[in-house]
Design an enzyme around this catalytic site. Structure first.
Site, PDB file in Angstrom:
ATOM      1  N   TYR A  36       4.468  20.338  42.793  1.00  0.00           N
ATOM      2  CA  TYR A  36       4.182  21.647  43.390  1.00  0.00           C
ATOM      3  C   TYR A  36       3.234  21.424  44.562  1.00  0.00           C
ATOM      4  O   TYR A  36       2.024  21.288  44.388  1.00  0.00           O
ATOM      5  CB  TYR A  36       3.568  22.586  42.350  1.00  0.00           C
ATOM      6  CG  TYR A  36       3.185  23.952  42.898  1.00  0.00           C
ATOM      7  CD1 TYR A  36       4.052  24.661  43.723  1.00  0.00           C
ATOM      8  CD2 TYR A  36       1.965  24.526  42.575  1.00  0.00           C
ATOM      9  CE1 TYR A  36       3.702  25.902  44.221  1.00  0.00           C
ATOM     10  CE2 TYR A  36       1.611  25.777  43.059  1.00  0.00           C
ATOM     11  CZ  TYR A  36       2.477  26.464  43.885  1.00  0.00           C
ATOM     12  OH  TYR A  36       2.136  27.703  44.378  1.00  0.00           O
ATOM     13  N   ASP A  85       8.905  22.741  43.824  1.00  0.00           N
ATOM     14  CA  ASP A  85       8.587  23.612  44.951  1.00  0.00           C
ATOM     15  C   ASP A  85       7.744  22.796  45.916  1.00  0.00           C
ATOM     16  O   ASP A  85       6.541  22.645  45.721  1.00  0.00           O
ATOM     17  CB  ASP A  85       7.838  24.847  44.446  1.00  0.00           C
ATOM     18  CG  ASP A  85       7.424  25.779  45.565  1.00  0.00           C
ATOM     19  OD1 ASP A  85       7.724  25.489  46.741  1.00  0.00           O
ATOM     20  OD2 ASP A  85       6.774  26.801  45.263  1.00  0.00           O
ATOM     21  N   HIS A  90      11.517  32.542  42.718  1.00  0.00           N
ATOM     22  CA  HIS A  90      12.314  31.362  43.022  1.00  0.00           C
ATOM     23  C   HIS A  90      13.543  31.355  42.126  1.00  0.00           C
ATOM     24  O   HIS A  90      13.518  31.875  41.011  1.00  0.00           O
ATOM     25  CB  HIS A  90      11.523  30.077  42.758  1.00  0.00           C
ATOM     26  CG  HIS A  90      10.373  29.856  43.671  1.00  0.00           C
ATOM     27  ND1 HIS A  90      10.366  28.895  44.653  1.00  0.00           N
ATOM     28  CD2 HIS A  90       9.153  30.470  43.746  1.00  0.00           C
ATOM     29  CE1 HIS A  90       9.214  28.912  45.290  1.00  0.00           C
ATOM     30  NE2 HIS A  90       8.458  29.871  44.761  1.00  0.00           N
TER      31      HIS A  90
END
Length: 279
Positions: free
Chosen positions: A112, A152, A270
């Protein structure tokens, strides 16, 4: 052909994702491994969300922020959270776990990357993370190893990856310097790569599964702003990735962005990214 199905998703808070319907997707997805970003909770929260699964979880230093996990049907052989220099706080942003893909070892990463904010200390943290990213990719791919970095990554690499790319050229997530890191990560291994910002560095040879699978098309996007009707109009960003070492790229069978059928049916901002890897 038998395969290992790996899904990656930023859940935008695991407790909220469960309340909003994550389990409906999970029950139908038939996945073997889920890499999770932005858990925003403690061990007990993700354990409650994935009963019966094996879980490795790294909590962020700041309570209620970030957090990454890897949940799997079978326990991993090992897991690690070391990333970057010792003085760099990467807690809640990088976790690795080792599995078997058939009889071959496979390292799976849930990452992330900081969202950043141009010309602020938040962006400096993002630069430090991206600086450490390249050396770790090189180490993971040594001697032809199988590895996948999912998550992500908060960078749209190319104009194809952001619907409104013209309006975001000076914003974090589409800055030329950010994109140049990806030019090198994905550039031909060992070759000198000139990034979109004009800098030159050595290509690492990793493969962006989504782009290879879909080719030169817009998207498919994985994140949509809550502003306006971005989701309904598919005005999105492709910032959730499966980046794979070259030998693993040859084992990709299928790639799918599990976009919700409607805004009301979303359980995160998402969409999960689901990839099948052949044994």
């Amino acid at each position: 052909m038998p395969h290992l199905r790996i899904a990656s998703v930023n859940v935008n808070g695991i407790r909220a994702a469960v309340r909003n319907g994550m389990h409906s997707w999970l029950d139908a997805a038939d996945v073997d491994i889920v890499t999770v970003q932005e858990v925003r909770g403690q061990d007990e929260h993700i354990e409650a969300a994935f009963p019966g699964w094996s879980i490795v979880h790294d909590v962020a230093t700041a309570k209620g922020r970030a957090g990454v996990a890897i949940v799997s049907r079978t326990p991993p052989l090992a897991s690690r959270t070391q990333f970057g220099d010792d003085d760099f706080d990467s807690a809640g942003r990088w976790i690795e776990a080792d599995f078997l893909l058939g009889d071959m070892p496979l390292t799976v990463v849930s990452a992330y990357v900081h969202s950043g904010e141009a010309d602020t200390p938040k962006q400096e943290e993002k630069w430090r993370f991206l600086d450490a990213f390249g050396p770790r990719l090189s180490a993971l791919a040594e001697d032809g190893a199988l590895a996948v970095v999912t998550g992500d990554l908060n960078v749209g690499h190319r104009e194809l990856d952001i619907k409104n790319w013209r309006g975001n050229r000076k914003k974090s997530g589409f800055l030329p310097r950010e994109r140049a890191y990806f030019d090198r990560f994905l550039g031909e291994a060992g070759q000198q790569i000139t990034g979109v910002d004009g800098t030159v560095g050595t290509g690492l040879g990793w493969v962006d599964v989504g782009r290879r699978f879909h080719g030169e098309v817009d998207g498919p996007y994985t994140w949509w702003s809550a502003r306006g009707q971005a989701f309904d109009n598919d005005t999105g960003w492709r910032i959730d990735y499966h980046l794979v070492s070259p030998p693993l790229a040859e084992r990709v069978q299928a790639y799918h962005v599990a976009r919700a059928a409607s805004y009301a049916e979303r359980w995160s901002d998402h969409a999960p990214v689901v990839v099948d890897y052949a044994y």
